[in-house]
Design a protein around this motif. Structure first.
Motif, mmCIF file in Angstrom:
data_model
loop_
_atom_site.group_PDB
_atom_site.id
_atom_site.type_symbol
_atom_site.label_atom_id
_atom_site.label_comp_id
_atom_site.label_asym_id
_atom_site.label_seq_id
_atom_site.Cartn_x
_atom_site.Cartn_y
_atom_site.Cartn_z
ATOM 1 N N ARG A 266 -7.801 14.473 -11.937
ATOM 2 C CA ARG A 266 -6.440 14.972 -11.741
ATOM 3 C C ARG A 266 -5.489 13.807 -11.484
ATOM 4 N N ASP A 267 -4.244 13.999 -11.904
ATOM 5 C CA ASP A 267 -3.212 13.042 -11.526
ATOM 6 C C ASP A 267 -2.864 13.217 -10.055
ATOM 7 N N ASP A 268 -2.673 12.112 -9.352
ATOM 8 C CA ASP A 268 -2.155 12.191 -7.991
ATOM 9 C C ASP A 268 -0.720 12.723 -8.043
ATOM 10 N N PRO A 269 -0.251 13.388 -6.987
ATOM 11 C CA PRO A 269 1.141 13.859 -6.967
ATOM 12 C C PRO A 269 2.110 12.695 -7.171
ATOM 13 N N LYS A 270 3.167 12.926 -7.943
ATOM 14 C CA LYS A 270 4.106 11.848 -8.245
ATOM 15 C C LYS A 270 4.949 11.480 -7.029
ATOM 16 N N TYR A 271 5.241 12.470 -6.179
ATOM 17 C CA TYR A 271 6.080 12.234 -5.002
ATOM 18 C C TYR A 271 5.330 12.668 -3.743
ATOM 19 N N ASP A 272 5.572 11.977 -2.644
ATOM 20 C CA ASP A 272 4.915 12.350 -1.394
ATOM 21 C C ASP A 272 5.718 13.419 -0.676
ATOM 22 N N TRP A 279 3.420 7.353 -6.910
ATOM 23 C CA TRP A 279 2.685 6.574 -7.901
ATOM 24 C C TRP A 279 2.987 5.092 -7.729
ATOM 25 N N HIS A 308 -1.530 6.790 -10.027
ATOM 26 C CA HIS A 308 -2.412 6.945 -8.876
ATOM 27 C C HIS A 308 -1.644 6.462 -7.655
ATOM 28 N N SER A 309 -2.052 6.933 -6.471
ATOM 29 C CA SER A 309 -1.361 6.585 -5.231
ATOM 30 C C SER A 309 -1.907 5.265 -4.698
#
Length: 423
Positions: A266-272, A279, A308-309
């Motif tokens: 899965r892609d990490d979330p783009k925003y926290d 990213w 990725h984060s």
């Protein structure tokens, strides 16, 4: 297909039984697919399927549904072949938990390598062995002859119950010592004696019928640690992982699972959660000025991100990257140094003043370290001053060049006038 079932089963047995042991080796981490011979193994993650002839049981299963039912659903392959897990301890766990209950319980003979000095591993191994209800013959091998005391420990430790469950109903239990061990080695003699005592102590359990009862909690822990994306009954169903996640989620995930039983990462979330870009920014490519709702000037940056984060870019990143325009407000404290670096290299790019003014307004923000923000602000100020000075120097040089050009034109005109007067 019209032959009596007993004759057909005898034929299938002769066809699907291999002359050598089956050695399951996981083709890739998280996969529920295995090669079946050491000759196919090249290195971890690399294999050569064609190094040995294909399994006849697989070929027969593709002939027709009737033959599939005859061969696969009767589990002849598991009942009649011997499985050798020496040298591949993690594959032993992955293979056993990756099988359906019916296939696992059909296994009759296996060879398992133990690490008796690792408490968790030996406990796990005993539970996995106990889960094979149809097991009749078990060979155990150890790394070294210095394992004599550990056989005694198996019966005196807390996993005593798991050991008895593992050997219950076995017709054959034997020990394979290291090939490098010498018969004259005292450790060899002690190991043999220890195993004999171990086997004698378990004689009562071996004489009982095999029930297939095992510690379900430890088995589930083994399933989790094996980290297969698809295991158990999921190998044959559309749900893929029954009992693990909701049916709707399972059906959605099943569509993306590869032929090797691996789900793409899965892609990490783009925003926290604070709205900042999560990213990792690999590079800022460009900038442009925009207008804010309150009429003030805003800035957007064109960024290339590693999906990725992470605070710092990964060298030789093999994952996915994405380029997009992002508002300066989503750059958290971690990535503002990238903005400074961008303007150091490109002070003429738009937005420098707007970013500086925005950071100046936020200098007293309670959500981050003011000292860090102050240093970033000073760095931007230095860039601005150097850029202004460079523009002043460039302007003076341009004015000087323009004046020199004007003087040259006047001289040229005067010389032309003199030439005309002389003629």
């Amino acid at each position: 297909m019209t032959l009596p079932n007993e004759i057909k089963q005898n034929i299938w047995t002769m066809v699907v039984v291999l002359p050598e042991d089956i050695t399951p080796i996981q083709i890739e981490r998280n996969s529920n697919k295995f090669i079946w011979s050491r000759n196919q193994f090249v290195r971890p993650g690399a294999h050569n399927i064609s190094a040995v002839p294909p399994l006849m049981v697989v070929n027969l299963s593709f002939v027709s549904k009737a033959m599939y039912d005859e061969v696969s659903n009767t589990h002849i392959f598991y009942k009649c072949n011997k499985f050798d897990f020496r040298g591949y301890r993690e594959d032993f766990k992955a293979y056993i938990v990756g099988l359906t209950d019916a296939r696992r319980q059909a296994i009759r003979s296996m060879h398992v390598e133990l690490r008796l000095d690792w408490v968790h591993r030996r406990k796990e191994s005993m539970v996995l062995i106990a889960s094979c209800k149809g097991l009749q013959s078990l060979e155990l091998s150890v790394d070294t002859t210095r394992e004599a005391n550990n056989f005694r420990t198996l019966l005196t430790s807390r996993e005593n119950k798991n050991v008895h469950a593992a050997v219950q109903g076995l017709k054959n239990l034997s020990l394979v010592v290291p090939t490098t061990a010498s018969i004259t080695d005292p450790g060899h003699t002690n190991l043999r004696a220890s195993f004999t005592a171990f086997k004698n102590d378990l004689a009562v359990s071996m004489a009982k019928p095999r029930t297939g009862h095992y510690n379900l909690k430890l088995f589930q822990q083994a399933q989790e640690s094996a980290d297969l994306h698809v295991h158990g009954e999921g190998r044959l169903s559309e749900d893929k992982k029954p009992g693990i996640i909701s049916s709707r989620t399972r059906s959605q995930k099943a569509k993306s699972i590869s032929a090797d039983g691996i789900q793409p990462p899965r892609d990490d979330p783009k925003y926290d959660l604070n709205g900042f870009l999560a990213w990792c920014i690999e590079k800022i490519l460009d900038s442009r000025e925009t207008g804010c709702d309150d009429g003030s000037a805003g800035v957007e940056f064109k960024v290339k991100c590693q999906v990725h984060s992470c605070s710092y870019p990964v060298a030789n990143f093999e994952g996915r990257t994405e380029t997009s325009w992002e508002d300066a407000s989503v750059f958290g404290p971690v990535f503002r140094d990238r903005v400074v670096a961008f303007y150091r290299s490109n002070p003429e790019k738009p937005g420098l003043d707007a970013v500086y003014n925005e950071w100046l307004r936020q200098i007293d923000g309670e959500d981050e370290n003011p000292a860090v923000r102050l240093n970033q602000l000073k760095a931007l100020d230095t860039v601005m001053r150097k850029f202004v000075k460079a523009k002043e120097v460039a302007a003076k040089a341009a004015a000087k060049a323009e004046a020199a050009a004007a003087r040259a034109e006047r001289v040229k005109a005067w010389q032309l006038a003199e030439h005309i007067a002389d003629s």
